[in-house]
Enzyme design. Structure first.
Site, short mmCIF file in Angstrom:
data_model
loop_
_atom_site.label_atom_id
_atom_site.label_comp_id
_atom_site.label_asym_id
_atom_site.label_seq_id
_atom_site.Cartn_x
_atom_site.Cartn_y
_atom_site.Cartn_z
N GLY A 86 17.08 -17.57 4.02
CA GLY A 86 18.46 -17.55 4.53
C GLY A 86 19.41 -17.97 3.43
N GLY A 88 21.17 -20.19 1.54
CA GLY A 88 21.13 -21.65 1.39
C GLY A 88 22.30 -22.17 0.56
N ARG A 89 22.97 -21.25 -0.09
CA ARG A 89 24.11 -21.67 -0.92
C ARG A 89 25.19 -20.60 -0.92
NH1 ARG A 89 22.40 -20.13 -7.04
NH2 ARG A 89 20.77 -18.68 -6.46
N ASP A 121 21.26 -28.22 -2.83
CA ASP A 121 22.60 -28.78 -2.66
C ASP A 121 23.63 -27.73 -2.25
OD1 ASP A 121 22.84 -27.33 -4.96
OD2 ASP A 121 23.37 -29.02 -6.26
N GLY A 122 23.21 -26.47 -2.20
CA GLY A 122 24.14 -25.42 -1.78
C GLY A 122 25.16 -25.04 -2.84
N ARG A 179 18.61 -7.25 3.31
CA ARG A 179 17.52 -7.22 2.33
C ARG A 179 16.25 -6.81 3.03
NH1 ARG A 179 19.39 -12.10 -0.45
NH2 ARG A 179 21.43 -12.43 0.44
N ASP A 244 13.39 -10.85 -0.78
CA ASP A 244 14.70 -11.31 -0.30
C ASP A 244 15.79 -10.97 -1.31
OD1 ASP A 244 13.11 -13.36 -1.70
OD2 ASP A 244 14.93 -14.54 -1.64
N ASN A 245 15.42 -10.49 -2.49
CA ASN A 245 16.41 -10.08 -3.48
C ASN A 245 16.41 -8.57 -3.67
OD1 ASN A 245 17.06 -12.77 -3.86
ND2 ASN A 245 15.67 -13.01 -5.59
#
Ligand code: AMP
Ligand code: MG
Length: 472
Positions: A86, A88-89, A121-122, A179, A244-245
């Protein structure tokens, strides 16, 4: 003037299992590093003054019509399935339909934590943000499908990586952020209804002419085959071809440890975390087939007759190497001046590539020089080129416009690693001139720009950048 972004959001309509609503986290002192006015115009965005846009693209103010959310997905990372990833940042601000009629996502990347951040840390630091900005825009100018960069904003906050680095947020624009991993998560969870909804959405958004899940699979196959062939043709190494990419749209997405190679080395790897060379330059065609097989596996979960679907999907995936080869051949043939490849041309191209590898020839400069006189100078032993050249010249006798063709497809300028590092180092200490220069030159990669000829030079031994990092 007030900033106006003509949002027209559809992803939220898929339903809440696909995302978590999430606003970007505010930053201390947003400062605009770059803004892409041409792209803004294409998207129908009315810009405001720079400080105001820094507030929006830094994440401090959610613009009107945006409906920010973090998307859910899964993915195979270096071959291992991670059942939940998901954004995340990153957060999707929303979608716009451009003046060209195409729908695109507008996403902030490095915008703070989300429910999918796990231990991260996003955030992102300026290095990878500016890298993605330059490389994605360079790819676009090269004519290769890619996400694009609308803005880069320095946050004024430190991000902790090897030490404290200046934080930044990238505004990324994509045909969509669907994706392979978006399909995988619902397939893995057995959420067939969601999978069906997603499949219909993807078809409507990207391939309205196709029919059903297997039609989608075939369309993604063809788009990704073309994309990988295009990467190969400019010496591009993506570096993290995790599922996912891998975008359903066929755009290049997620510029992490990617790089263009200087010296031609088919097994070149730059990414510091790719220790096995899974995503090495010449593994990319094989890996994209592997990724398509994962998409096939996910799509099949929704079929009423799985047995029949397996057969059809297998056939589609098995045909992919042939599709890639065809795309590869047409692009590499053009690189040596051949408009319509014939039997035997493959061997001619491969022979050149082998000699380039042995002769430590610069990939970009060798092909660019084929239309001039100095290609032989690229080789450690120029005689190795001379003996290839004879056969090549004979072959070109039946190709009328070979010089013009070569100049159209062999770029003079690519974002070379050592120049990117130099640009980042300057930006970190407040100097944006190298960034501006790269953006200006890389916008016209197929034109000679004698005043910028030094940007064509490969790195000196002490300038070589041996490894790249994800920037996470
Ligand atoms: P990437 O390698 O950029 O494709 O990222 C893989 C996964 O890690 C994605 O789910 C990202 O959202 C997540 N991720 C990467 N960097 C960070 C970060 N700094 N904080 C939180 N999540 C991250
Ligand atoms: Mg990613």
């Amino acid at each position: 003037m007030t900033l106006h972004i003509p949002f027209d959001n559809t992803y939220t309509g898929l339903g809440p299992v696909f995302y978590s609503k999430q606003a970007p986290e505010p930053v201390s002192k947003p400062h605009m590093l770059a803004f892409n006015r041409d792209l803004a115009q294409l998207l129908g965005i009315t810009p405001s003054d720079v400080p105001d846009m820094a507030e929006v693209f830094g994440g401090n103010r959610v613009p009107e019509g945006a409906d920010p959310l973090a998307q859910l997905y899964a993915g195979h990372q270096f071959g291992t399935f991670n059942p939940q990833l998901g954004d995340g940042r990153a957060v999707l601000l929303g979608e716009v339909v451009g003046t060209d009629g195409l729908r695109r996502d507008i996403q902030l990347k490095g915008s703070g934590r989300t429910p999918y951040s796990r231990r991260g840390d996003g955030r992102a630091w300026m290095g990878p943000v500016l890298r993605e900005y330059v490389v994605s825009e360079a790819m676009h100018a090269l004519g290769i499908p890619t996400t694009r960069a609308l803005a880069a904003v320095a946050t004024g906050d430190p991000v902790w990586r090897e030490g404290a680095m200046p934080g930044a947020v990238l505004t990324r624009v994509a045909a969509s952020h669907l994706r392979v991993g978006t399909f995988q998560i619902f397939a893995a969870r057995g959420e067939t209804e969601a999978l069906r909804r997603l499949t219909r959405y993807a078809i409507e958004r990207h391939y309205p002419e196709v029919d059903g899940p297997m039609g989608l699979l075939r369309a993604v196959r063809d788009a990704q085959a073309r994309l990988v062939a295009q990467w190969m043709s400019v010496g591009f190494i993506h570096g993290v071809m995790n599922t996912d990419n891998c975008a359903i749209s066929g755009e290049t997405i997620d510029y992490g440890p990617c790089a263009f190679m200087d010296v031609y080395n088919p097994s070149q790897v730059f990414s510091s975390i790719d220790r096995m060379g899974r995503y090495a330059y010449d593994n990319q065609p094989g890996i994209i087939v592997w990724n398509l097989a994962q998409l096939a596996t996910a799509l099949i979960q929704q079929m009423d007759d799985p047995q029949e679907a397996v057969e059809e999907a297998t056939e589609i995936v098995h045909a992919m190497p042939g599709v890639i080869e065809k795309e590869w051949l047409s692009r590499f043939a053009a690189k040596i001046g051949i408009a319509s490849p014939q039997p035997g041309d493959m061997a001619l191209i491969e022979d050149l590539l082998e000699r380039m590898a042995a002769g430590q020839a610069d990939f970009t400069n060798t092909f660019r020089a084929l239309a001039g006189e100095h290609a032989r100078d690229q080789f450690l032993e120029p005689a190795a080129f001379d003996s290839w050249e004879k056969g090549w010249r004979q072959r070109l006798e039946t190709e009328p416009d070979s010089k013009a063709l070569m100049r159209q497809v062999n770029p003079a300028f690519i974002p070379r690693n050592h120049r990117m590092e130099e640009m980042i180092a300057a930006a970190v200490s407040g100097g944006m001139a190298p960034f501006e220069r790269l953006m200006q030159v890389l916008a016209r990669p197929y034109e000679d720009q004698p005043e910028h000829a030094e940007l064509q030079n490969p790195p000196k031994p002490e300038e070589v950048v041996p490894a790249t990092f994800c920037g996470t």
